[in-house]
Design a protein around this motif. Structure first.
Motif, PDB file in Angstrom:
ATOM      1  N   SER A   1       0.449  14.598  10.510  1.00  0.00           N
ATOM      2  CA  SER A   1      -0.963  14.514  10.129  1.00  0.00           C
ATOM      3  C   SER A   1      -1.149  13.819   8.776  1.00  0.00           C
ATOM      4  CB  SER A   1      -1.593  15.905  10.091  1.00  0.00           C
ATOM      5  OG  SER A   1      -1.013  16.704   9.072  1.00  0.00           O
ATOM      6  N   TRP A   2      -0.048  13.599   8.061  1.00  0.00           N
ATOM      7  CA  TRP A   2      -0.110  12.918   6.767  1.00  0.00           C
ATOM      8  C   TRP A   2       0.437  11.506   6.902  1.00  0.00           C
ATOM      9  CZ3 TRP A   2      -1.842  14.930   2.001  1.00  0.00           C
ATOM     10  CH2 TRP A   2      -2.257  16.257   2.048  1.00  0.00           C
ATOM     11  N   GLU A   3      -0.068  10.606   6.066  1.00  0.00           N
ATOM     12  CA  GLU A   3       0.391   9.222   6.085  1.00  0.00           C
ATOM     13  C   GLU A   3       0.422   8.666   4.665  1.00  0.00           C
ATOM     14  OE1 GLU A   3      -2.389   6.957   8.344  1.00  0.00           O
ATOM     15  OE2 GLU A   3      -4.107   7.513   7.115  1.00  0.00           O
ATOM     16  N   LEU A   4       1.287   7.691   4.453  1.00  0.00           N
ATOM     17  CA  LEU A   4       1.345   6.995   3.176  1.00  0.00           C
ATOM     18  C   LEU A   4       0.166   6.034   3.105  1.00  0.00           C
ATOM     19  CD1 LEU A   4       2.778   6.379   0.539  1.00  0.00           C
ATOM     20  CD2 LEU A   4       4.297   4.824   1.770  1.00  0.00           C
ATOM     21  N   ALA A   5      -0.698   6.230   2.101  1.00  0.00           N
ATOM     22  CA  ALA A   5      -1.940   5.464   2.020  1.00  0.00           C
ATOM     23  C   ALA A   5      -1.899   4.343   0.994  1.00  0.00           C
ATOM     24  CB  ALA A   5      -3.111   6.399   1.705  1.00  0.00           C
ATOM     25  N   ASP A   6      -1.104   4.517  -0.082  1.00  0.00           N
ATOM     26  CA  ASP A   6      -1.091   3.496  -1.133  1.00  0.00           C
ATOM     27  C   ASP A   6       0.059   3.783  -2.084  1.00  0.00           C
ATOM     28  OD1 ASP A   6      -1.971   1.207  -2.427  1.00  0.00           O
ATOM     29  OD2 ASP A   6      -3.362   2.284  -3.727  1.00  0.00           O
TER      30      ASP A   6
END
Length: 444
Positions: free
Chosen positions: A135-140
């Motif tokens: 449910s989490w992702e690397l965004a920046d």
């Protein structure tokens, strides 16, 4: 007679001044003692150190002796060194986007070093288990920091909502959670980004987070169009928290005619370049741009006429980084990769700079098949120097170098079907100055 006397006097003077070899040897100055690098004056030593190739070289120099260590630990020196050299990129975190990756991969982003560093030190295994699930992702990323976002979707529209956030620094294994503001929790979010703290520093615990939202008119009689809104989180207990920095209704911030589509499905983030963040607005033929330095100014940038096409979200990227500092648009249409450069004239027009026909350019590469490029190719990722592309028929990744338009398959970045995020070594280094010596400085 007078002339003869003058000549005789000159001869006597010459004979009186003549010294024996022994006298000449004794009159010579004693040779100087051996010199070393420690005899280099401070101003000259600073000019040498400030021009070292990278912060890694500077750290090695700081370990040489206490005098050099004091130089490197000085705040004024660090500021001058930063103006000459940016912190080196230790490597890239590569993600897997299920839109491109077939089959999609799971797990943490993959760190690929670009310097001789220990991969294990860049692991994300220090994060809580809940932050490492799907449910989490690397965004920046920015500097040595990473920004992770927890995906939240609107049950009715499927649009992304304001996410929960975590900022972490892998090398120091520190992380900080950021709660979303209650009054913005249900707003549609079109991007979250890391910013420096306003002084150029971006590290734990000095950073800012920018969230760009789309505010829709809830009036049933309204036009249903959205307006952009920027919110900034500032770290630190002294004045930290979320604040609204830019909105379409703010005077002098964004023109009232900036209207976003009725759904965020037609708004796609297409790049960070030349100090601004850029989104493509579907079926409008323009970019929505936000100045990073102030995070207060939205603007509309018309796209090149030849770069307009029905919105698909994967055929356009914005890049910078050229020697001329100009903004560039990379566009894929009919399997032609086009690079447009924006002129520095008053009208800010665009010119087609380069063109590459992908079916012909990729023929002969390992793994190429004749069935490729019967459908439109897709841009997977883009940086200032290259774009990562795949045909739709199969995930077959290759890179195009934007300087030469050369196509290649062998680079390690071609193994990851998703965005990649650079991670720099922390800067400034944590060095403790030594007390000054009395007398001659020596290495210890």
């Amino acid at each position: 007679m007078a002339t003869a006397r003058r000549h005789r006097r000159s001869d006597k003077q010459l004979k009186g001044n003549k010294r024996s070899p022994k006298q000449r040897r004794e009159a010579r100055p004693a040779p100087a003692g051996p010199t070393s690098v420690h005899d280099v004056p401070d101003p000259l030593l600073e000019l040498i150190l400030v021009r070292l190739h990278s912060s890694a070289c500077l750290l090695r120099a700081a370990a040489a002796c206490k005098r050099w260590r004091r130089f490197v630990a000085d705040a004024g020196f660090i500021s001058r060194f930063r103006s000459f050299r940016a912190a080196p990129v230790a490597g890239y975190y590569h993600t897997s986007d299920p839109f491109y990756a077939r089959p999609p991969s799971t797990g943490d982003p993959t760190f690929v070093p670009s310097l001789p560093v220990d991969r294990g030190r860049f692991s994300l295994d220090f994060l809580p288990d809940g932050v490492r699930d799907s449910s989490w992702e690397l965004a920046d990323s920015r500097g040595s920091l990473l920004l992770l976002a927890r995906k939240r979707l609107d049950d009715w529209s499927g649009a992304r909502l304001f996410p929960d956030l975590v900022v972490c620094e892998p090398l120091t294994r520190r992380h900080q959670g950021i709660l979303r503001p209650v009054n913005r929790s249900s707003r549609h979010c079109i991007g979250v980004f890391l910013l420096d703290d306003g002084t150029g520093d971006v590290s734990m615990p000095s950073f800012r987070v920018l969230a760009v939202l789309c505010m829709y008119d809830n009036d049933p009689l309204g036009d249903g169009l959205g307006k952009p809104l920027a919110c900034v989180f500032t770290s630190g207990s002294d004045g930290g928290g979320w604040r609204t920095s830019a909105s379409a209704g703010s005077v002098g911030v964004a023109a009232a005619n900036i209207a976003l589509p009725r759904t965020t499905d037609h708004i796609s983030f297409v790049g960070r370049a030349n100090g601004a963040l850029h989104w493509e607005i579907g079926d409008v033929g323009a970019l929505l741009s936000l100045d990073e330095a102030t995070a207060t100014t939205f603007s509309l940038v018309p796209l090149p006429a030849d770069a307009w096409s029905p919105y698909r979200g994967w055929c356009l990227r914005v890049v910078g980084g050229g020697e001329d500092g100009a903004l560039r648009v990379v566009h894929l249409i009919n399997n032609d990769l086009k690079v447009f450069v924006r002129l520095r004239s008053d009208d800010g027009g665009w010119v087609l700079e380069k063109l590459l026909r992908l079916p012909e350019a990729t023929r002969g590469l390992p793994g190429h098949e004749d069935r490729f490029f019967r459908r439109e190719a897709m841009i997977v990722d883009a940086h200032d120097t290259y774009v990562l592309v795949t045909p739709q028929e199969e995930t077959w990744l290759f890179s195009v170098e934007l300087e030469t338009m050369a196509v290649e398959r062998e680079h390690e970045r071609n193994r990851y079907a998703g965005a990649s995020y650079p991670c720099q070594l922390p800067w400034p280094p944590a060095l403790e100055a030594c007390p000054a010596h009395r007398g001659r400085r020596r290495c210890r």
